[in-house]
Design a protein around this motif. Structure first.
Motif, PDB file in Angstrom:
ATOM      1  N   ARG A  94      12.501 -83.991 -85.443  1.00 32.39           N
ATOM      2  CA  ARG A  94      12.294 -84.511 -84.099  1.00 32.39           C
ATOM      3  C   ARG A  94      11.967 -83.369 -83.133  1.00 32.39           C
ATOM      4  NH1 ARG A  94      14.241 -89.724 -83.727  1.00 32.39           N
ATOM      5  NH2 ARG A  94      15.660 -90.385 -85.402  1.00 32.39           N
ATOM      6  N   PRO A  95      11.247 -83.676 -82.051  1.00 37.85           N
ATOM      7  CA  PRO A  95      11.019 -82.664 -81.017  1.00 37.85           C
ATOM      8  C   PRO A  95      12.336 -82.164 -80.440  1.00 37.85           C
ATOM      9  CG  PRO A  95       9.532 -84.522 -80.720  1.00 37.85           C
ATOM     10  CD  PRO A  95      10.534 -84.940 -81.766  1.00 37.85           C
ATOM     11  N   VAL A  96      12.350 -80.937 -80.000  1.00 32.29           N
ATOM     12  CA  VAL A  96      13.601 -80.293 -79.607  1.00 32.29           C
ATOM     13  C   VAL A  96      14.312 -81.026 -78.474  1.00 32.29           C
ATOM     14  CG1 VAL A  96      12.435 -78.630 -78.057  1.00 32.29           C
ATOM     15  CG2 VAL A  96      14.692 -78.104 -79.011  1.00 32.29           C
ATOM     16  N   LEU A  97      13.588 -81.517 -77.474  1.00 34.62           N
ATOM     17  CA  LEU A  97      14.237 -82.168 -76.338  1.00 34.62           C
ATOM     18  C   LEU A  97      14.670 -83.592 -76.657  1.00 34.62           C
ATOM     19  CD1 LEU A  97      12.111 -80.846 -73.347  1.00 34.62           C
ATOM     20  CD2 LEU A  97      14.284 -79.994 -74.243  1.00 34.62           C
ATOM     21  N   GLU A  98      14.241 -84.119 -77.794  1.00 29.97           N
ATOM     22  CA  GLU A  98      14.673 -85.450 -78.224  1.00 29.97           C
ATOM     23  C   GLU A  98      15.777 -85.381 -79.263  1.00 29.97           C
ATOM     24  OE1 GLU A  98      11.308 -87.689 -79.559  1.00 29.97           O
ATOM     25  OE2 GLU A  98      10.087 -87.104 -77.834  1.00 29.97           O
ATOM     26  N   THR A  99      16.190 -84.180 -79.635  1.00 32.34           N
ATOM     27  CA  THR A  99      17.190 -83.998 -80.688  1.00 32.34           C
ATOM     28  C   THR A  99      18.597 -84.006 -80.091  1.00 32.34           C
ATOM     29  OG1 THR A  99      15.646 -82.725 -82.028  1.00 32.34           O
ATOM     30  CG2 THR A  99      17.977 -82.473 -82.536  1.00 32.34           C
ATOM     31  N   THR A 100      19.406 -84.935 -80.561  1.00 30.20           N
ATOM     32  CA  THR A 100      20.785 -85.058 -80.100  1.00 30.20           C
ATOM     33  C   THR A 100      21.718 -84.414 -81.136  1.00 30.20           C
ATOM     34  OG1 THR A 100      21.209 -87.147 -81.236  1.00 30.20           O
ATOM     35  CG2 THR A 100      20.156 -87.268 -79.062  1.00 30.20           C
ATOM     36  N   PRO A 147      10.775 -71.154 -86.438  1.00 30.71           N
ATOM     37  CA  PRO A 147      11.141 -72.500 -85.992  1.00 30.71           C
ATOM     38  C   PRO A 147       9.990 -73.184 -85.275  1.00 30.71           C
ATOM     39  CG  PRO A 147      12.214 -70.823 -84.637  1.00 30.71           C
ATOM     40  CD  PRO A 147      11.588 -70.108 -85.780  1.00 30.71           C
ATOM     41  N   GLY A 148       9.943 -74.516 -85.446  1.00 37.52           N
ATOM     42  CA  GLY A 148       8.908 -75.307 -84.793  1.00 37.52           C
ATOM     43  C   GLY A 148       9.504 -76.285 -83.812  1.00 37.52           C
ATOM     44  N   ARG A 149       8.938 -76.380 -82.637  1.00 38.09           N
ATOM     45  CA  ARG A 149       9.525 -77.225 -81.577  1.00 38.09           C
ATOM     46  C   ARG A 149       9.495 -78.706 -81.900  1.00 38.09           C
ATOM     47  NH1 ARG A 149       5.687 -76.221 -76.494  1.00 38.09           N
ATOM     48  NH2 ARG A 149       5.919 -74.074 -77.213  1.00 38.09           N
ATOM     49  N   THR A 150       8.660 -79.131 -82.853  1.00 39.30           N
ATOM     50  CA  THR A 150       8.582 -80.546 -83.218  1.00 39.30           C
ATOM     51  C   THR A 150       9.367 -80.870 -84.486  1.00 39.30           C
ATOM     52  OG1 THR A 150       6.542 -80.217 -84.477  1.00 39.30           O
ATOM     53  CG2 THR A 150       6.316 -80.770 -82.139  1.00 39.30           C
ATOM     54  N   VAL A 151       9.952 -79.881 -85.089  1.00 41.42           N
ATOM     55  CA  VAL A 151      10.732 -80.090 -86.328  1.00 41.42           C
ATOM     56  C   VAL A 151      12.096 -79.429 -86.166  1.00 41.42           C
ATOM     57  CG1 VAL A 151       8.791 -80.433 -87.895  1.00 41.42           C
ATOM     58  CG2 VAL A 151       9.537 -78.101 -87.391  1.00 41.42           C
ATOM     59  N   THR A 152      12.827 -79.862 -85.171  1.00 41.20           N
ATOM     60  CA  THR A 152      14.058 -79.183 -84.786  1.00 41.20           C
ATOM     61  C   THR A 152      15.121 -79.224 -85.879  1.00 41.20           C
ATOM     62  OG1 THR A 152      13.593 -79.795 -82.499  1.00 41.20           O
ATOM     63  CG2 THR A 152      15.841 -79.061 -83.013  1.00 41.20           C
ATOM     64  N   GLY A 153      15.308 -80.373 -86.513  1.00 36.76           N
ATOM     65  CA  GLY A 153      16.354 -80.485 -87.527  1.00 36.76           C
ATOM     66  C   GLY A 153      16.172 -79.510 -88.669  1.00 36.76           C
ATOM     67  N   THR A 154      14.959 -79.468 -89.223  1.00 35.12           N
ATOM     68  CA  THR A 154      14.723 -78.540 -90.326  1.00 35.12           C
ATOM     69  C   THR A 154      14.720 -77.097 -89.843  1.00 35.12           C
ATOM     70  OG1 THR A 154      12.320 -78.850 -90.118  1.00 35.12           O
ATOM     71  CG2 THR A 154      13.477 -80.198 -91.751  1.00 35.12           C
ATOM     72  N   SER A 155      14.248 -76.852 -88.629  1.00 31.43           N
ATOM     73  CA  SER A 155      14.251 -75.484 -88.103  1.00 31.43           C
ATOM     74  C   SER A 155      15.662 -74.927 -88.029  1.00 31.43           C
ATOM     75  CB  SER A 155      13.599 -75.436 -86.715  1.00 31.43           C
ATOM     76  OG  SER A 155      12.232 -75.766 -86.771  1.00 31.43           O
ATOM     77  N   VAL A 156      16.595 -75.738 -87.513  1.00 32.73           N
ATOM     78  CA  VAL A 156      17.984 -75.304 -87.385  1.00 32.73           C
ATOM     79  C   VAL A 156      18.646 -75.196 -88.756  1.00 32.73           C
ATOM     80  CG1 VAL A 156      20.260 -75.963 -86.504  1.00 32.73           C
ATOM     81  CG2 VAL A 156      18.228 -76.197 -85.044  1.00 32.73           C
ATOM     82  N   ALA A 157      18.480 -76.247 -89.584  1.00 32.36           N
ATOM     83  CA  ALA A 157      19.189 -76.292 -90.863  1.00 32.36           C
ATOM     84  C   ALA A 157      18.610 -75.318 -91.880  1.00 32.36           C
ATOM     85  CB  ALA A 157      19.157 -77.712 -91.423  1.00 32.36           C
ATOM     86  N   PHE A 158      17.276 -75.198 -91.945  1.00 31.36           N
ATOM     87  CA  PHE A 158      16.671 -74.228 -92.868  1.00 31.36           C
ATOM     88  C   PHE A 158      17.064 -72.804 -92.500  1.00 31.36           C
ATOM     89  CE2 PHE A 158      12.697 -76.721 -94.509  1.00 31.36           C
ATOM     90  CZ  PHE A 158      13.530 -77.528 -95.261  1.00 31.36           C
ATOM     91  N   ALA A 159      17.160 -72.520 -91.202  1.00 34.59           N
ATOM     92  CA  ALA A 159      17.580 -71.180 -90.789  1.00 34.59           C
ATOM     93  C   ALA A 159      19.011 -70.908 -91.249  1.00 34.59           C
ATOM     94  CB  ALA A 159      17.477 -71.043 -89.272  1.00 34.59           C
ATOM     95  N   GLY A 160      19.875 -71.927 -91.151  1.00 32.13           N
ATOM     96  CA  GLY A 160      21.238 -71.772 -91.654  1.00 32.13           C
ATOM     97  C   GLY A 160      21.269 -71.558 -93.151  1.00 32.13           C
ATOM     98  N   GLN A 161      20.442 -72.299 -93.873  1.00 31.19           N
ATOM     99  CA  GLN A 161      20.381 -72.123 -95.322  1.00 31.19           C
ATOM    100  C   GLN A 161      19.875 -70.721 -95.675  1.00 31.19           C
ATOM    101  OE1 GLN A 161      17.483 -73.741 -98.697  1.00 31.19           O
ATOM    102  NE2 GLN A 161      18.682 -75.405 -97.825  1.00 31.19           N
ATOM    103  N   ALA A 162      18.869 -70.246 -94.951  1.00 35.52           N
ATOM    104  CA  ALA A 162      18.346 -68.902 -95.211  1.00 35.52           C
ATOM    105  C   ALA A 162      19.410 -67.840 -94.964  1.00 35.52           C
ATOM    106  CB  ALA A 162      17.118 -68.642 -94.339  1.00 35.52           C
ATOM    107  N   ALA A 163      20.220 -68.032 -93.923  1.00 34.78           N
ATOM    108  CA  ALA A 163      21.295 -67.078 -93.658  1.00 34.78           C
ATOM    109  C   ALA A 163      22.327 -67.113 -94.784  1.00 34.78           C
ATOM    110  CB  ALA A 163      21.951 -67.398 -92.317  1.00 34.78           C
TER     111      ALA A 163
END
Length: 221
Positions: A94-100, A147-163
């Motif tokens: 989802r887009p970043v500003l629509e992500t709850t 990270p991509g502004r339209t793919v917020t969930g994967t951007s956040v979670a993939f970054a966590g997985q990479a860490a």
């Protein structure tokens, strides 16, 4: 005989990896949510001389994932290689500003809790195999590093997985267990010289055998 467990196994990259590792003598445990599709893929691989078996599990349910990995060991032999490569759901993007906050639960369960549960299940067996035997491979998309502004969930979670993968690489490397990640930008396309599943399977084999590498990144677009 040892096995590779492929979490997120399908007819594309999962099948290509199964054939690549199967050709090297590995038995193959195929893990995804749909037993029927797994059985069909195992039958297809058998025609290519690969011994494979499917085990249904939901990566968002740590207990079901642990059970499936235990079943792989019991049926096919000790897990020497774990590959974590399920495809994320479209509603994670989802887009970043629509992500709850609620929108991030699924991606985190999928890309962080799932890998942690899988690693905890296979690690004792890898240690039992001895030094320089075990390998843990993570496969994710380009938003893990950009990270991509339209793919917020994967951007956040993939970054966590990479860490998490980076930390595992540092700690488990001291025990001779290889931890690597393959980051793929864009879609996997058959015939593409960079992103063909067979080529990517070769990259994953290299990450398993060339045990000093942490990351291989295919062109991001």
């Amino acid at each position: 005989m040892t096995s590779i467990a492929i979490i997120g196994a399908g007819t594309g990259l999962g099948a290509a990896v199964a054939r690549r590792f199967g050709a090297e003598g590995f038995t193959v445990g195929l893990i995804s949510r749909h037993q029927g599709r797994l059985d069909a893929l195992a039958a297809e691989l058998a025609e290519d001389g690969v011994q494979a078996q499917g085990f249904a599990a939901d990566v968002r349910d740590p207990s079901s994932l642990a059970r499936a990995l235990e079943q792989v060991t019991e049926a096919l032999g000790p897990i020497e290689v774990l590959q974590y490569s399920p495809l994320p759901q479209k509603d994670f993007m989802r887009p970043v500003l629509e992500t709850t906050p609620a929108d991030l639960v699924g991606p985190v369960e999928f890309s962080i809790y799932g890998p942690v549960a899988a690693v905890h299940q296979v690690l004792p067996g890898m240690r039992f195999l001895g030094k320089d035997r075990g390998t843990i491979l993570f496969v994710n998309g380009g938003s893990a590093v950009t990270p991509g502004r339209t793919v917020t969930g994967t951007s956040v979670a993939f970054a966590g997985q990479a860490a998490y993968a980076q930390l595992l690489h540092e700690v488990l490397g001291e025990e001779g267990i290889q931890v690597s990640q393959l980051i793929i930008g864009g879609r996997i396309i058959s015939g593409d010289p960079e992103k063909d599943p067979d080529v990517l399977a070769g990259h994953l084999w290299d990450l398993h055998t060339k045990r000093d590498r942490f990351r291989h990144q295919v062109s991001a677009d």
